[in-house]
Write an enzyme that holds these catalytic residues in place. Structure first.
Site, PDB file in Angstrom:
ATOM      1  N   HIS A 123       6.754  -4.171   6.761  1.00  0.00           N
ATOM      2  CA  HIS A 123       6.094  -5.115   7.673  1.00  0.00           C
ATOM      3  C   HIS A 123       7.102  -5.451   8.775  1.00  0.00           C
ATOM      4  CE1 HIS A 123       4.559  -9.098   8.900  1.00  0.00           C
ATOM      5  NE2 HIS A 123       3.401  -8.763   8.340  1.00  0.00           N
ATOM      6  N   ASP A 206      11.332  -7.479  -0.290  1.00  0.00           N
ATOM      7  CA  ASP A 206      10.289  -8.291   0.339  1.00  0.00           C
ATOM      8  C   ASP A 206       9.138  -8.394  -0.661  1.00  0.00           C
ATOM      9  OD1 ASP A 206       8.021  -9.115   1.647  1.00  0.00           O
ATOM     10  OD2 ASP A 206       8.366  -7.927   3.448  1.00  0.00           O
ATOM     11  N   GLN A 209       3.829  -9.420  -0.741  1.00  0.00           N
ATOM     12  CA  GLN A 209       2.542  -8.975  -1.289  1.00  0.00           C
ATOM     13  C   GLN A 209       2.522  -8.921  -2.813  1.00  0.00           C
ATOM     14  OE1 GLN A 209      -0.229  -8.644   0.250  1.00  0.00           O
ATOM     15  NE2 GLN A 209       0.597  -8.915   2.303  1.00  0.00           N
ATOM     16  N   LYS A 232       0.611 -16.859   0.383  1.00  0.00           N
ATOM     17  CA  LYS A 232      -0.031 -15.652  -0.159  1.00  0.00           C
ATOM     18  C   LYS A 232      -0.163 -15.758  -1.679  1.00  0.00           C
ATOM     19  CE  LYS A 232       1.894 -12.634   3.415  1.00  0.00           C
ATOM     20  NZ  LYS A 232       0.809 -12.169   4.262  1.00  0.00           N
ATOM     21  N   CYS A 376       0.929  -5.228  11.371  1.00  0.00           N
ATOM     22  CA  CYS A 376       2.378  -5.457  11.536  1.00  0.00           C
ATOM     23  C   CYS A 376       3.182  -4.374  10.818  1.00  0.00           C
ATOM     24  CB  CYS A 376       2.792  -6.828  11.008  1.00  0.00           C
ATOM     25  SG  CYS A 376       2.034  -8.165  11.885  1.00  0.00           S
TER      26      CYS A 376
HETATM   27  N1  PLP Z   1       6.175  -8.834   4.371  1.00  0.00           N
HETATM   28  C1  PLP Z   1       4.982  -8.348   4.013  1.00  0.00           C
HETATM   29  C2  PLP Z   1       4.929  -7.125   3.131  1.00  0.00           C
HETATM   30  C3  PLP Z   1       3.819  -8.989   4.430  1.00  0.00           C
HETATM   31  O1  PLP Z   1       2.631  -8.507   4.067  1.00  0.00           O
HETATM   32  C4  PLP Z   1       3.915 -10.136   5.245  1.00  0.00           C
HETATM   33  C5  PLP Z   1       2.714 -10.817   5.742  1.00  0.00           C
HETATM   34  O2  PLP Z   1       1.638 -10.306   5.740  1.00  0.00           O
HETATM   35  C6  PLP Z   1       5.202 -10.604   5.575  1.00  0.00           C
HETATM   36  C7  PLP Z   1       6.300  -9.927   5.124  1.00  0.00           C
HETATM   37  C8  PLP Z   1       5.374 -11.827   6.393  1.00  0.00           C
HETATM   38  O3  PLP Z   1       4.925 -12.931   5.691  1.00  0.00           O
HETATM   39  P1  PLP Z   1       4.923 -14.361   6.381  1.00  0.00           P
HETATM   40  O4  PLP Z   1       4.074 -14.228   7.613  1.00  0.00           O
HETATM   41  O5  PLP Z   1       4.343 -15.260   5.367  1.00  0.00           O
HETATM   42  O6  PLP Z   1       6.332 -14.675   6.712  1.00  0.00           O
END
Ligand code: PLP
Length: 418
Positions: A123, A206, A209, A232, A376
């Site tokens: 992402h 990360d 998800q 999430k 993203c």
């Molecule tokens: N990493 C992953 C794999 C994501 O799916 C997302 C958000 O969809 C993020 C990071 C960023 O999350 P946040 O917007 O809550 O910081």
């Protein structure tokens, strides 16, 4: 307690909502999950009875609120099986957690000519902070590739890791493909590669998800950092968690300055401005400013909510629903899927040559909420040579009837648009 998705749905008031005269079918939980009443009520109760700024007060309300917040830190540590409560840092979200590591560890320990490794399925939250820093410092960003099934080719780490590699930062689960990476194997392999050439390699996962779908055990994974967002995970927005190994966190400098992160400070106003300063130890030195106290309370209740249902039950329900969705969606012959069938919680597809926005907008007429766009994840879009995809993502409250409705409407769109 026997599990019933229909009872679960009663916990989520928004699922009663009508849009365009139709019942909401919420298939966008990978972007953000809906919130159960328990979380909403807990925040309300805290604001009514217990709210005060934490850590600096001598009055009863502040002392009690401080104790409650620090207890949540303990709860989070247990939730992901961290060894120590002080390994849990409250941040705004996954994005902020990664930016913290980039600006604390990265800015101070990654040098000109070094390199870091991220994967092709990241992402932007795990790309852009490193890009920004690399432009300032002059290190290289290497990419761990995926294969056509949307799986990381992690054997290539052997070639990517060299004597100048400082960090491997990658996602536990793809937010587009739903691929759950075999993170334990990947970490173990990366550590072997690093050991062979006697380098210190740090590993950041990360978990944005993965955390809503499966039990995470950071000690078992042996990652150095793990990040996730509360929103999430059936919790509120504006609160997330960064886990880091204690000794490592204590060796890192703070990234933001302000109140609450200082141990001692002496400011001299003579000809020049002199500050003599020592910082709190971790995690507090990384928590400058007033925290999202109400968010922390909401997150705590979200964790209770998940614990009450149990990850085992969550997996059973979601796996069954995914099997059902994979099967029924595959009966639509012009639907092109991305990734492989063992995907978890997420299905990305395109319908013939129709633009994802058109499909998403059309489904919205029937109150079906899906996500469309690049998600993203530009590296992944480049890999598949598309600019956008449709993505459905499920959670504990979704039903087979909702999948049936989605399939019916996709078939209708296909007929209508040709
Ligand atoms: N990493 C992953 C794999 C994501 O799916 C997302 C958000 O969809 C993020 C990071 C960023 O999350 P946040 O917007 O809550 O910081």
């Amino acid at each position: 307690m026997t599990f019933s998705v229909y009872s679960i749905r009663k916990d989520f008031p928004i699922l009663e909502k009508k849009i365009n005269g139709q019942s909401l079918v919420y298939l966008d939980s990978a972007a953000s999950t809906q919130k159960p009443l328990q979380v909403i009520e807990k925040e309300k109760e805290f604001i009514y009875n217990k709210y005060a700024a934490i850590h600096r007060g001598v009055h009863s309300l502040s002392i009690e609120a401080t104790m409650i917040v620090e207890k949540v830190r303990q709860q989070v540590a247990c939730f992901i099986n961290a060894k120590n409560t002080e390994e849990i840092i409250f941040v705004k979200n996954t994005t902020e957690g990664i930016n913290l590591i980039a600006n604390s560890y990265g800015r101070n320990f990654i040098k000109l000519g070094d390199n870091i490794i991220i994967s092709q399925m990241e992402h932007h939250a795990n790309i852009v902070p490193w890009y920004l820093l690399s432009k300032q410092i002059g290190f290289n960003i290497r990419i761990l590739p995926i294969n056509n099934n949307g799986k990381l080719i992690f054997e290539q780490l052997d070639k990517l890791i060299d004597s100048r590699t400082k960090l491997l930062s990658f996602t536990h689960m793809s937010n587009v493909l739903g691929t759950v990476n075999p993170v334990k194997d990947i970490i173990s392999y990366a550590r072997q590669c690093a050991k062979k050439i006697a380098i210190q390699l740090y590993i950041l996962l990360d978990g944005a998800q993965s955390i809503m779908h499966q039990k995470v055990n950071v000690q078992d994974l042996d990652c150095d950092f793990y990040v996730f967002s509360g929103h999430k995970l059936y919790g509120p927005t504006g609160i997330g968690i960064l886990y880091g190994k204690k000794s490592l966190l204590n060796s890192l400098p703070p990234w933001q300055g302000g109140g609450g992160m200082i141990d001692k400070i002496n400011i001299t106003l003579s000809k020049s401005f002199i500050i003599d300063i020592t910082y709190e130890k971790a995690p507090w030195k990384f928590e400058a400013g007033t925290l999202n106290i109400i968010g922390i309370i909401g997150l705590s209740e979200a964790l209770n909510y998940i614990d009450n249902i149990g990850y085992k039950q969550i997996c059973i329900h979601e796996n069954e629903l995914m099997k059902y969705a994979n099967y029924h969606l595959s009966t639509i012959n012009s639907l092109h899927f991305y990734g492989s069938e063992d995907r978890q919680g997420i299905i990305a597809f395109n319908l013939g040559n129709h633009h994802a926005y058109d499909v998403g907008s059309f489904l919205n007429n029937y109150a079906i909420a899906i996500r469309t766009g690049h998600h993203c994840a530009s590296l992944l879009m480049n890999f598949y040579k598309v600019s956008s995809m449709c993505r459905i993502s499920i959670a504990i409250y979704n039903t087979k009837e909702e999948i049936d409705f989605l399939v019916k409407k996709l078939q209708y769109i296909k007929k209508l648009l040709g």
